[in-house]
Write a protein that holds these residues in place. Structure first.
Motif, PDB file in Angstrom:
ATOM      1  N   ASN A   1      21.601  33.604  96.343  1.00  0.00           N
ATOM      2  CA  ASN A   1      20.299  33.760  97.064  1.00  0.00           C
ATOM      3  C   ASN A   1      18.903  33.106  96.298  1.00  0.00           C
ATOM      4  OD1 ASN A   1      21.290  34.922  99.437  1.00  0.00           O
ATOM      5  ND2 ASN A   1      21.058  36.945  98.474  1.00  0.00           N
ATOM      6  N   LEU A   2      19.210  33.344  94.875  1.00  0.00           N
ATOM      7  CA  LEU A   2      18.377  32.721  93.710  1.00  0.00           C
ATOM      8  C   LEU A   2      18.609  31.260  93.409  1.00  0.00           C
ATOM      9  CD1 LEU A   2      18.458  36.149  91.588  1.00  0.00           C
ATOM     10  CD2 LEU A   2      16.392  35.030  92.822  1.00  0.00           C
ATOM     11  N   ARG A   3      19.404  30.860  94.197  1.00  0.00           N
ATOM     12  CA  ARG A   3      19.801  29.275  94.003  1.00  0.00           C
ATOM     13  C   ARG A   3      20.107  29.024  92.477  1.00  0.00           C
ATOM     14  NH1 ARG A   3      17.582  30.366  98.314  1.00  0.00           N
ATOM     15  NH2 ARG A   3      16.363  28.969  99.535  1.00  0.00           N
ATOM     16  N   MET A   4      21.014  29.855  91.973  1.00  0.00           N
ATOM     17  CA  MET A   4      21.641  29.601  90.642  1.00  0.00           C
ATOM     18  C   MET A   4      22.896  29.151  90.641  1.00  0.00           C
ATOM     19  SD  MET A   4      20.259  33.437  89.229  1.00  0.00           S
ATOM     20  CE  MET A   4      20.317  33.439  87.621  1.00  0.00           C
ATOM     21  N   ASP A   5      23.198  27.914  89.732  1.00  0.00           N
ATOM     22  CA  ASP A   5      24.709  27.592  89.619  1.00  0.00           C
ATOM     23  C   ASP A   5      25.654  28.605  89.163  1.00  0.00           C
ATOM     24  OD1 ASP A   5      23.590  25.222  90.332  1.00  0.00           O
ATOM     25  OD2 ASP A   5      23.170  24.697  88.218  1.00  0.00           O
ATOM     26  N   SER A   6      26.989  28.674  89.662  1.00  0.00           N
ATOM     27  CA  SER A   6      27.879  29.382  89.467  1.00  0.00           C
ATOM     28  C   SER A   6      28.337  29.365  87.903  1.00  0.00           C
ATOM     29  CB  SER A   6      29.213  28.913  90.197  1.00  0.00           C
ATOM     30  OG  SER A   6      29.657  27.831  89.870  1.00  0.00           O
ATOM     31  N   ASP A   7      28.316  28.341  87.081  1.00  0.00           N
ATOM     32  CA  ASP A   7      28.441  28.519  85.564  1.00  0.00           C
ATOM     33  C   ASP A   7      27.303  29.262  84.841  1.00  0.00           C
ATOM     34  OD1 ASP A   7      26.372  26.592  85.909  1.00  0.00           O
ATOM     35  OD2 ASP A   7      27.483  24.943  84.804  1.00  0.00           O
ATOM     36  N   PHE A   8      26.114  29.579  85.508  1.00  0.00           N
ATOM     37  CA  PHE A   8      24.981  30.196  84.806  1.00  0.00           C
ATOM     38  C   PHE A   8      25.621  31.551  84.200  1.00  0.00           C
ATOM     39  CE2 PHE A   8      21.730  33.130  84.641  1.00  0.00           C
ATOM     40  CZ  PHE A   8      20.551  32.436  84.344  1.00  0.00           C
ATOM     41  N   THR A   9      26.856  32.346  84.759  1.00  0.00           N
ATOM     42  CA  THR A   9      27.193  33.680  84.036  1.00  0.00           C
ATOM     43  C   THR A   9      27.666  33.376  82.692  1.00  0.00           C
ATOM     44  OG1 THR A   9      29.382  33.329  85.348  1.00  0.00           O
ATOM     45  CG2 THR A   9      27.496  34.681  86.453  1.00  0.00           C
ATOM     46  N   GLU A  10      28.433  32.043  82.510  1.00  0.00           N
ATOM     47  CA  GLU A  10      29.059  31.879  81.220  1.00  0.00           C
ATOM     48  C   GLU A  10      28.153  31.481  80.042  1.00  0.00           C
ATOM     49  OE1 GLU A  10      32.036  32.615  81.256  1.00  0.00           O
ATOM     50  OE2 GLU A  10      31.864  33.044  83.102  1.00  0.00           O
ATOM     51  N   ARG A  11      26.671  31.487  80.191  1.00  0.00           N
ATOM     52  CA  ARG A  11      25.996  30.932  79.217  1.00  0.00           C
ATOM     53  C   ARG A  11      25.385  32.213  78.641  1.00  0.00           C
ATOM     54  NH1 ARG A  11      21.296  27.403  82.271  1.00  0.00           N
ATOM     55  NH2 ARG A  11      20.531  27.443  80.121  1.00  0.00           N
ATOM     56  N   ASN A  12      25.006  31.936  77.529  1.00  0.00           N
ATOM     57  CA  ASN A  12      24.422  33.290  76.494  1.00  0.00           C
ATOM     58  C   ASN A  12      23.117  33.750  77.313  1.00  0.00           C
ATOM     59  OD1 ASN A  12      26.612  33.199  74.960  1.00  0.00           O
ATOM     60  ND2 ASN A  12      25.552  32.122  73.429  1.00  0.00           N
ATOM     61  N   VAL A  13      22.879  35.027  77.334  1.00  0.00           N
ATOM     62  CA  VAL A  13      21.657  35.579  77.768  1.00  0.00           C
ATOM     63  C   VAL A  13      20.502  35.044  77.185  1.00  0.00           C
ATOM     64  CG1 VAL A  13      20.142  37.923  78.298  1.00  0.00           C
ATOM     65  CG2 VAL A  13      22.821  37.726  78.268  1.00  0.00           C
ATOM     66  N   ASN A  14      19.783  34.371  78.124  1.00  0.00           N
ATOM     67  CA  ASN A  14      18.311  33.731  77.822  1.00  0.00           C
ATOM     68  C   ASN A  14      18.524  32.658  76.863  1.00  0.00           C
ATOM     69  OD1 ASN A  14      17.119  35.134  79.965  1.00  0.00           O
ATOM     70  ND2 ASN A  14      16.924  36.890  78.482  1.00  0.00           N
ATOM     71  N   GLU A  15      19.563  32.146  76.342  1.00  0.00           N
ATOM     72  CA  GLU A  15      19.681  31.401  75.154  1.00  0.00           C
ATOM     73  C   GLU A  15      19.506  29.904  75.708  1.00  0.00           C
ATOM     74  OE1 GLU A  15      21.894  30.948  71.054  1.00  0.00           O
ATOM     75  OE2 GLU A  15      23.121  31.374  72.887  1.00  0.00           O
ATOM     76  N   GLY A  16      18.429  29.387  75.650  1.00  0.00           N
ATOM     77  CA  GLY A  16      18.161  27.841  76.274  1.00  0.00           C
ATOM     78  C   GLY A  16      17.669  27.861  77.444  1.00  0.00           C
ATOM     79  N   PHE A  17      17.414  28.904  78.079  1.00  0.00           N
ATOM     80  CA  PHE A  17      16.914  29.037  79.474  1.00  0.00           C
ATOM     81  C   PHE A  17      15.574  28.398  79.617  1.00  0.00           C
ATOM     82  CE2 PHE A  17      19.806  32.833  81.350  1.00  0.00           C
ATOM     83  CZ  PHE A  17      20.951  32.183  80.795  1.00  0.00           C
TER      84      PHE A  17
ATOM     85  N   PRO B   1      21.960  35.743  71.718  1.00  0.00           N
ATOM     86  CA  PRO B   1      22.767  34.974  71.397  1.00  0.00           C
ATOM     87  C   PRO B   1      24.357  35.854  71.270  1.00  0.00           C
ATOM     88  CG  PRO B   1      21.143  34.574  70.029  1.00  0.00           C
ATOM     89  CD  PRO B   1      20.960  35.998  70.838  1.00  0.00           C
ATOM     90  N   GLY B   2      25.366  34.866  71.700  1.00  0.00           N
ATOM     91  CA  GLY B   2      26.857  35.531  71.834  1.00  0.00           C
ATOM     92  C   GLY B   2      27.264  36.564  72.867  1.00  0.00           C
ATOM     93  N   VAL B   3      26.202  36.732  73.615  1.00  0.00           N
ATOM     94  CA  VAL B   3      26.665  37.528  74.998  1.00  0.00           C
ATOM     95  C   VAL B   3      26.447  36.894  76.036  1.00  0.00           C
ATOM     96  CG1 VAL B   3      25.889  39.761  76.196  1.00  0.00           C
ATOM     97  CG2 VAL B   3      25.876  39.721  73.548  1.00  0.00           C
ATOM     98  N   SER B   4      27.486  36.758  76.902  1.00  0.00           N
ATOM     99  CA  SER B   4      27.237  35.964  78.215  1.00  0.00           C
ATOM    100  C   SER B   4      26.599  36.612  79.135  1.00  0.00           C
ATOM    101  CB  SER B   4      28.834  35.700  78.692  1.00  0.00           C
ATOM    102  OG  SER B   4      29.443  36.714  79.199  1.00  0.00           O
ATOM    103  N   VAL B   5      26.146  36.132  80.150  1.00  0.00           N
ATOM    104  CA  VAL B   5      25.530  36.701  81.252  1.00  0.00           C
ATOM    105  C   VAL B   5      26.351  37.686  81.830  1.00  0.00           C
ATOM    106  CG1 VAL B   5      24.185  36.178  83.585  1.00  0.00           C
ATOM    107  CG2 VAL B   5      23.423  34.919  81.608  1.00  0.00           C
ATOM    108  N   SER B   6      27.245  36.954  82.280  1.00  0.00           N
ATOM    109  CA  SER B   6      28.445  38.027  83.174  1.00  0.00           C
ATOM    110  C   SER B   6      28.626  39.242  82.405  1.00  0.00           C
ATOM    111  CB  SER B   6      29.593  37.197  83.213  1.00  0.00           C
ATOM    112  OG  SER B   6      30.795  37.847  83.611  1.00  0.00           O
ATOM    113  N   ASN B   7      28.918  39.293  81.121  1.00  0.00           N
ATOM    114  CA  ASN B   7      29.153  40.433  80.450  1.00  0.00           C
ATOM    115  C   ASN B   7      28.243  41.294  80.383  1.00  0.00           C
ATOM    116  OD1 ASN B   7      31.758  39.819  79.625  1.00  0.00           O
ATOM    117  ND2 ASN B   7      31.639  38.870  77.709  1.00  0.00           N
ATOM    118  N   PHE B   8      26.873  40.788  79.987  1.00  0.00           N
ATOM    119  CA  PHE B   8      25.735  41.454  80.190  1.00  0.00           C
ATOM    120  C   PHE B   8      25.357  42.433  81.336  1.00  0.00           C
ATOM    121  CE2 PHE B   8      20.887  41.436  81.015  1.00  0.00           C
ATOM    122  CZ  PHE B   8      20.812  42.363  79.947  1.00  0.00           C
ATOM    123  N   LEU B   9      25.457  41.723  82.396  1.00  0.00           N
ATOM    124  CA  LEU B   9      25.181  42.170  83.739  1.00  0.00           C
ATOM    125  C   LEU B   9      26.030  43.535  83.870  1.00  0.00           C
ATOM    126  CD1 LEU B   9      24.599  39.020  86.027  1.00  0.00           C
ATOM    127  CD2 LEU B   9      22.766  40.663  85.057  1.00  0.00           C
TER     128      LEU B   9
END
Length: 252
Positions: A132-148, A97-105
């Motif tokens: 390639n992985l069919r992931m939406d562009s807004d995915f990177t703004e979500r918190n890592v694995n939270e609610g995935f 929680p609190g860490v976006s996918v973008s920042n994490f990666l």
């Protein structure tokens, strides 16, 4: 070329009742470009092998060695193992929680490379991998694995795999909880990383369905913490037809 050597590995797990021995002398060698499938019934030690390689504190190596290009992995901290080129895709990825996918990666890439990736190049690589992985562009703004969902968690693991470019990847039941479409997409991601980066893969699974997409060079059967049999892809086909009963009877 990278080589991961596992020699006479004995591992115990810490439980409320004390230490319980799980692995009882495992020998494996995984090289760049090779795909090794680890199969076996529940409780046979497959995930214990994965977490021992990654350095989970719950698992105690009581005997044996793990070497990456001749270097003692067991003397490395968890982050040192990652920087050395080891990667673990977990069966149950944790939420951050609190860490976006973008920042994490980008933080992970910087830690492994020793310097921050150039922004324009990084954004391009990230967009391509997500597409390639069919992931939406807004995915990177979500918190890592939270609610995935289960499928989103597994795609995120493979997104990391493609961007971080490790030497050896251990995939612990990456196929669990995936529907047919997600299984195909995730498998394609593993195959891309394997082809593009000469990746060595340790694929842990109960079932052969993922092996219809990711073709193993070697199959190893774990039973009761030991290697019961080894062979090529044909061994997985036999397991699909026969199951593990004969190994369990022999072990008993």
């Amino acid at each position: 070329m990278a080589t991961l050597e596992i020699k006479n590995l004995h591992v115990s797990v810490i439980t409320d009742q004390g230490n319980k021995q799980i692995l009882k002398g495992i020998d494996l060698t995984i090289r760049s470009g090779e795909i090794h499938a680890i199969m076996g019934p529940n409780g046979s030690g497959k995930s214990t092998l994965a977490y021992s390689i990654a350095g989970h504190p719950k698992y105690e190596v009581t005997e044996g060695e793990i070497l990456l290009d001749g270097e003692d992995v067991l003397e490395m901290s968890v982050d040192e193992r990652a920087r050395a080129g080891l990667f673990l895709a977990m069966q149950y990825p944790v939420e951050v929680p609190g860490v976006s996918v973008s920042n994490f990666l980008r933080t992970a890439k910087t830690a492994i490379s020793g310097e921050a990736p150039k922004l324009r190049e990084w954004v391009g690589d990230l967009k391509t991998a997500m597409s390639n992985l069919r992931m939406d562009s807004d995915f990177t703004e979500r918190n890592v694995n939270e609610g995935f969902s289960g499928g989103e968690k597994k795609r995120h693991e493979i997104l990391q795999l493609e961007l971080l470019k490790p030497k050896i990847a251990v995939l612990d039941e990456t196929d669990s909880g995936l529907d047919v479409d997600a299984l195909r997409i995730v498998s394609e991601g593993v195959n891309r990383a394997h082809k593009d980066n000469n990746l060595g893969v340790v694929l842990i699974t109960h079932y052969t369905r993922i092996l219809n997409y990711i073709k193993p060079d070697y199959v190893h059967v774990f039973v009761n913490g030991k290697l019961a049999e080894q062979g090529g892809a044909e061994l997985a086909e036999r397991l699909e037809n026969e199951g593990y009963d004969r190994y369990l009877k022999a072990s008993a």
